[in-house]
Design a protein around this motif. Structure first.
Motif, PDB file in Angstrom:
ATOM      1  N   ASP A  42      10.855  -9.313  72.823  1.00 33.57           N
ATOM      2  CA  ASP A  42      10.182  -9.005  71.924  1.00 33.57           C
ATOM      3  C   ASP A  42       8.785  -9.600  71.731  1.00 33.57           C
ATOM      4  N   ILE A  58      10.437  -4.548  73.473  1.00 32.57           N
ATOM      5  CA  ILE A  58      10.192  -4.025  72.213  1.00 32.57           C
ATOM      6  C   ILE A  58       9.008  -4.360  71.681  1.00 32.57           C
ATOM      7  N   LYS A 118      10.966  -4.629  64.574  1.00 30.69           N
ATOM      8  CA  LYS A 118      11.056  -4.874  65.947  1.00 30.69           C
ATOM      9  C   LYS A 118      11.934  -6.278  66.339  1.00 30.69           C
TER      10      LYS A 118
END
Length: 278
Positions: free
Chosen positions: A122, A68, A76
């Motif tokens: 992430d 992400i 996000k």
């Protein structure tokens, strides 16, 4: 030996030197037996090694990964929590280092082997941290990446943010398109139900135009310098008649819209499950 290995060795060497100096000083002051020195050094090195292994575990993970990324404020990190914990966090702060977690599966998929060991990562949006974590990860783990989710705040998508996103995608795709068949993208227009939001067809049109401009500038600059591996142009195949087109990339690029803050992200889940199976 890559840059991360060199960094770790430098950190350990500095730590060992500092530890030995401190221990020798302590021993000289307290007149401890010399047998204690190697014990203390070994103990502290174990602690340092454990920290470094944890900090850089993303680089050595063998799981299939979905990444992400996106600009700050795109949602996000909130999406990361939804995909790994099933709920939004009470409070989010800017990500300073990569976070990873296993994909939280729907009950119907929990016992299917195909859907095991799926990792969601992430990455920070800050440009300096991107160069520190995200781009090296793409270079090192290109074969383990199953797909990339790029988050966009469609309620605040103007000329400036379009250029920032286009630069991001240009840099990332120039790496991912170096892999045979490329890597698939989901570009998700978050907050699409707000009055100021742009629709995905308009976002796609703006991004193709801006990436095309960046690509042409890159080509002109490359013509003036000697080519290197870092300057390799992997996006030329996606340019036709001077215009960049997502559909010409080796990797598929899907656009979708929703609002993760209102539990409208089923298109992301459908895309994830499709990529896991295929």
């Amino acid at each position: 030996m890559d840059a991360m290995d060199v960094l770790e060795e430098d950190l350990i060497a500095e730590a060992v030197s500092a530890i030995e100096t401190e221990v020798e000083t302590y021993v000289g002051t307290h007149k401890l037996t010399s047998l204690i020195i190697p014990f203390l050094v070994t103990l502290i090195l174990i602690i340092i090694g454990g920290y470094l292994m944890k900090k850089h575990s993303l680089i050595t993970s063998n799981k299939r990964s979905f990444v992400i990324c996106g600009l700050q404020g795109s949602g996000k990190t909130n999406l990361f929590h939804l995909l790994t914990n099933g709920k939004l966090p009470i409070l989010t702060v800017s990500t300073l280092e990569p976070k990873s977690g296993d994909l939280l599966l729907n009950e119907e998929f929990t016992n299917h082997k195909t859907f095991q060991d799926i990792e969601i990562i992430d990455f920070p949006a800050n440009s300096k941290l991107k160069n520190l974590y995200l781009l090296p990860y793409f270079h090192d783990k290109i074969n383990e990446i199953q797909g990339i989710i790029y988050m966009i705040d469609s309620s605040n998508f103007d000329t400036k943010s379009c250029h920032q996103v286009a630069e991001d995608l240009f840099e990332i795709m120039n790496i991912t398109e170096g892999k045979p068949n490329g890597i698939d993208f989901m570009i998700f227009a978050n907050k699409n139900d707000l009055f100021t939001s742009k629709k995905t067809n308009k976002i796609k049109e703006m991004l193709e135009s801006e990436i095309g401009k960046i690509h042409q500038l890159k080509l002109r600059s490359l013509n003036n310098v000697e080519d290197t591996d870092d300057d390799k142009d992997n996006l030329d195949i996606a340019t036709k008649d001077g215009k960049f087109q997502f559909q010409l990339l080796d990797g598929n690029v899907d656009f979708a819209e929703g609002n993760i803050f209102k539990d409208k992200y089923s298109k992301i889940m459908d895309w994830l499950y499709e990529k896991i199976v295929n």
